[in-house]
Design an enzyme around this catalytic site. Sequence first.
Site, short mmCIF file in Angstrom:
data_model
loop_
_atom_site.label_atom_id
_atom_site.label_comp_id
_atom_site.label_asym_id
_atom_site.label_seq_id
_atom_site.Cartn_x
_atom_site.Cartn_y
_atom_site.Cartn_z
N HIS A 299 12.09 1.95 -0.77
CA HIS A 299 11.24 3.15 -0.71
C HIS A 299 11.30 3.79 0.68
CE1 HIS A 299 8.33 2.07 -4.26
NE2 HIS A 299 9.59 2.14 -4.61
N PHE B 205 0.87 -1.19 0.00
CA PHE B 205 0.00 0.00 0.00
C PHE B 205 0.90 1.23 0.00
CE2 PHE B 205 -1.55 3.73 2.06
CZ PHE B 205 -2.84 3.88 1.62
N GLU B 206 0.68 2.09 -0.94
CA GLU B 206 1.40 3.37 -0.94
C GLU B 206 0.52 4.39 -1.64
OE1 GLU B 206 4.83 2.51 -3.40
OE2 GLU B 206 6.16 2.50 -1.69
N VAL B 207 0.45 5.58 -1.08
CA VAL B 207 -0.02 6.73 -1.86
C VAL B 207 1.16 7.68 -1.84
CG1 VAL B 207 -1.76 8.54 -2.13
CG2 VAL B 207 -2.39 6.38 -1.04
#
Length: 430
Positions: free
Chosen positions: A354, A317-319
């Site tokens: 990341h 999950f990443e925004v």
Amino acid sequence: MAAGSGRILRYILFAVFGTAIIYFISTSSIPSYAQQQIPSTGKFTWDRTSTQTSDGKPNSAHDALGSEASSSPASGVPAASNSQSAAPLNGITTTESALLSPPAPGERVNATFVTLARNSDLWEIARSIRQVEDRFNRNYNYDWVFLNDKPFDETFKKVTSALASGKTHYGEIPTEQWSFPSWIDQKKAEAVREDMRRRKIIYGDSISYRHMCRFESGFFFRHPLMLQFEYYWRVEPSVELFCDIHQDPFRVMKDNNKKYSFVLSLYEYVETIPTLWDSTKKFMKAHPEHLAPDNSLAFLSDDGGETYNKCHFWSNFEVGNLDWLRSKAYIDFFESLDKDGGFFYERWGDAPVHSIAASLLLNKSEIHFFNEIAYYHIPFTHCPTGDDVRLKLRCHCNPADNFDWKGYSCTSRYFDLNQLAKPEGWMDQV
Ligand SMILES: Nc1nc2c(ncn2[C@@H]2O[C@H](COP(=O)(O)OP(=O)(O)O)[C@@H](O)[C@H]2O)c(=O)[nH]1
Ligand SMILES: [Mg+2]
């Protein structure tokens, strides 16, 4: 006469009653919003088409960048806006479905969902899309980019474009981004895989998993289909969303100058990254100019940077902000790691890559924790702490499953570092 006016009265009552039922149905769908306010800057139509781009290889950048500009989210009108009308889908036109669940008001951010998937992932990603749409995107109609190292087949495109409410784009990954770089000694890489297979390290013997991690670390944000967007939301197969999402996460990011966000954090398997921190230290020494003045080094290290504590944000999950990933600072970081070869000589994951980048290259204020986005990816759950928020957002997760405050999560450390008040009830979940 009297009988005639009685009939007319019955007709009127029937019409009023029918209208009330239609109104009730259209406003009780989840989440419910006020009627779309049409921005004065653009034309808006209820119709929309899921545009299937040709498999957008990098050399077909024109497809990705040019032809849909008139309806791109950047124009300020919802991504749903499109000049063509939609074909009926199982008898329900998309016009009708938009009326049943009307777009939320307000300008859209220039953003997209992005999914890396194989054709064989179809039914698992279908579940995820359905959840994202039901809980959020059915009222926002953001685009969705699908990327694959092979061409997507027609079934994949048909099913996913039917499920997604915004435009869909399908792209193929260039071979050089999904293969061994020239400086990698393939014999050495093979020996590592064999060793990891014997030691039963998860995905340790997989070549494709390594290409996937390297692609997610260094390339997805540079794919031609992604260049037109400013923010992304990564969605993987078989994830779940447990609560309604009433606030547009892209808007939260943009309005608050956030560049990276997470919902779950944990410790990485040390066997997969034995020298990742050595490479990171080498980068820090070579490029001190890229380190943010108010960075989160203390999230990653308990001894001032000497060693890595393995904390990372879970990147399934990443925004995040694509311009940050495309910045010189991030690209220099990725290229430095890539040259060191750990994607193949070890099994570096895109999550620690990341996370280390976000923690070192961004200021603390640019990283965001989305408490209200309830999420599951096997085997961990983020279920918002606090009865009020869970009831308000119509969550169906069991708070006992919440991973945030458990010993193997790094979220408590993140809260402490940022001097954030932990939500009421967190102590009961430790
Ligand atoms: N196109 C493609 N996608 C892949 C491949 N391997 C993994 N993925 C995608 O990469 C993401 C991460 O893979 P996943 O199997 O979920 O790994 P995990 O979450 O670490 O267990 C998912 O979106 C997968 O669909 C592959 O070989 N080809
Ligand atoms: Mg996964």
